[in-house]
Write a protein that holds these residues in place. Structure first.
Motif, PDB file in Angstrom:
ATOM      1  N   LYS A 227      45.855  39.123  29.537  1.00 49.09           N
ATOM      2  CA  LYS A 227      44.256  38.739  28.410  1.00 49.09           C
ATOM      3  C   LYS A 227      43.701  37.863  28.963  1.00 49.09           C
ATOM      4  O   LYS A 227      43.742  37.079  27.969  1.00 49.09           O
ATOM      5  N   GLY A 228      43.681  38.055  30.353  1.00 48.29           N
ATOM      6  CA  GLY A 228      42.535  37.683  30.843  1.00 48.29           C
ATOM      7  C   GLY A 228      43.070  36.935  32.544  1.00 48.29           C
ATOM      8  O   GLY A 228      45.014  36.750  32.682  1.00 48.29           O
TER       9      GLY A 228
ATOM     10  N   PRO B 239      39.771  41.537  27.206  1.00 44.12           N
ATOM     11  CA  PRO B 239      39.147  40.018  26.768  1.00 44.12           C
ATOM     12  C   PRO B 239      37.316  39.390  27.240  1.00 44.12           C
ATOM     13  O   PRO B 239      37.058  40.047  28.379  1.00 44.12           O
TER      14      PRO B 239
ATOM     15  N   ASP C 251      36.597  37.558  29.269  1.00 46.87           N
ATOM     16  CA  ASP C 251      35.676  37.189  30.450  1.00 46.87           C
ATOM     17  C   ASP C 251      36.665  37.884  31.968  1.00 46.87           C
ATOM     18  O   ASP C 251      36.628  37.200  32.747  1.00 46.87           O
ATOM     19  N   ALA C 252      37.148  38.422  31.496  1.00 44.27           N
ATOM     20  CA  ALA C 252      37.456  39.600  31.972  1.00 44.27           C
ATOM     21  C   ALA C 252      37.241  40.599  33.164  1.00 44.27           C
ATOM     22  O   ALA C 252      36.126  41.585  32.781  1.00 44.27           O
TER      23      ALA C 252
ATOM     24  N   TYR D 226      36.773  43.749  36.138  1.00 51.02           N
ATOM     25  CA  TYR D 226      38.394  44.689  36.295  1.00 51.02           C
ATOM     26  C   TYR D 226      37.773  45.727  37.721  1.00 51.02           C
ATOM     27  O   TYR D 226      36.792  45.700  37.753  1.00 51.02           O
TER      28      TYR D 226
ATOM     29  N   ALA E 280      42.771  42.388  37.446  1.00 45.34           N
ATOM     30  CA  ALA E 280      41.793  41.460  36.256  1.00 45.34           C
ATOM     31  C   ALA E 280      41.653  40.425  37.192  1.00 45.34           C
ATOM     32  O   ALA E 280      41.998  39.899  38.395  1.00 45.34           O
TER      33      ALA E 280
ATOM     34  N   SER F 192      38.255  36.508  36.478  1.00 44.77           N
ATOM     35  CA  SER F 192      37.840  35.684  35.657  1.00 44.77           C
ATOM     36  C   SER F 192      36.592  35.598  36.068  1.00 44.77           C
ATOM     37  O   SER F 192      36.581  35.465  37.226  1.00 44.77           O
TER      38      SER F 192
END
Length: 318
Positions: free
Chosen positions: A53-54, A81, A83-84, A86, A140, A142
């Protein structure tokens, strides 16, 4: 890059960065393979990670099944999400004493669907000579918004640059917007590369090229995430336009993903520029029968002078 060039000057206060130029290009005619549901695959095997979920770390892992030599698979990570950013890695399995099992990511894109859902899509390829499989490792990092492209026509590209600190690694994420009820908004990071400016003592620069790979005009936020550096090693001094490859042995733990960047050096008064062009995750069988994960990493000298630098690696794991 053909077409109209326009200047971009946007303050990115959260990251302390400066952004520059943009342009346009012809539409991408490449096709995507049929896409599989990565979140469903990871959920079915109980392998959703802490960063699903981030945040920072492993978002999910799942197994490809057996992929023929030269075969590809397309995967979609749904409900990504905002803000992620990858990074994809692999833990290949199925090597023999005579042939490695080898996997590489050959394409990535970020997608916004009508209604707002953000997706991350990527295509993997078995680049070895034998059929085998791999555990996909989706990590991930942020990220924060650095700038927005504004409206970009299908096939259009923009190039942006940021001043970045030495000895840091960076991940680029995209957050497209402007999908319609009949078409998604789709953008791809087509290239990233690192530059040491000609001025003595100048900071390192990160260049990012993004492309609208969808069928409608829309825009995307460009997001940057930074990490520390776990390891570094010397990139050989090579001539302009040439590529140098090396192998990172014992890429452990095998549950980790590697983020690789470059710090060009030794070029003044001509800029030294390096791009990471390939990262191939490999499983090799040692002489004692044990297995070893390796990463074959390729760096290309994009500048106009013979130069070298440092490769900088960061591991991302749960």
């Amino acid at each position: 890059m053909g077409g109209r060039i326009r200047a971009v000057a946007v303050a990115a206060a959260a990251l302390g960065l400066v952004i520059a130029a943009a342009g346009v290009a012809q539409a991408d005619s490449s096709s995507q393979p049929s896409m599989r549901d990565a979140r469903a695959a990871a959920t079915a095997s109980g392998e959703l990670g802490a960063a699903a979920k981030g945040g920072f770390g492993t978002a999910a892992t799942w197994f490809t099944g057996t992929v023929a030599a030269g075969g590809t698979q397309g995967w979609t990570w749904t409900n990504a999400p905002a803000d992620a950013a990858y990074v994809v890695g692999y833990n290949p399995v199925g090597a023999t004493t005579s042939s490695m099992c080898q996997f590489e990511t050959i394409s990535t894109r970020y997608v916004q669907l009508w209604g707002g859902q953000r997706q991350f899509q990527f295509t993997l390829k078995n680049v070895g000579s034998i059929a085998c499989g791999a555990t996909v490792q989706l990590a991930a990092v942020s990220s924060s918004v650095a700038t927005s492209t504004g409206g970009v026509s299908p096939g259009g590209t923009q190039t942006h640059l940021w001043n970045i600190p030495w000895h840091t690694n960076w991940v680029v994420g995209l957050n497209p917007s402007g999908a319609t009820s009949s078409a998604a908004c789709q953008f791809q990071v087509t290239r990233t590369w690192f530059v040491q400016p000609a001025a003595a003592g100048a900071v390192r620069q990160l260049y990012v090229e993004v492309k609208n790979v969808g069928t409608i005009a829309c825009q995307t936020d460009i997001r940057l995430g930074s990490t520390a550096v776990s390891y570094n090693f010397t990139i050989a001094t090579i001539a302009s336009g040439t590529t140098w490859s090396t192998v990172w042995f014992n890429a452990n733990p095998v549950t980790s993903v590697y983020l690789v960047g470059a710090s060009p050096q030794g070029s003044a008064p001509i800029t030294c520029q390096f791009e990471v062009t390939r990262m191939i995750y490999r499983q090799s069988i040692n002489s004692d029968g044990s297995s070893q994960r390796q990463i074959l990493i390729s760096f290309k000298n994009l500048g106009g002078t013979t130069c070298g630098g440092l490769a900088e690696l960061q591991t991302i794991a749960a």
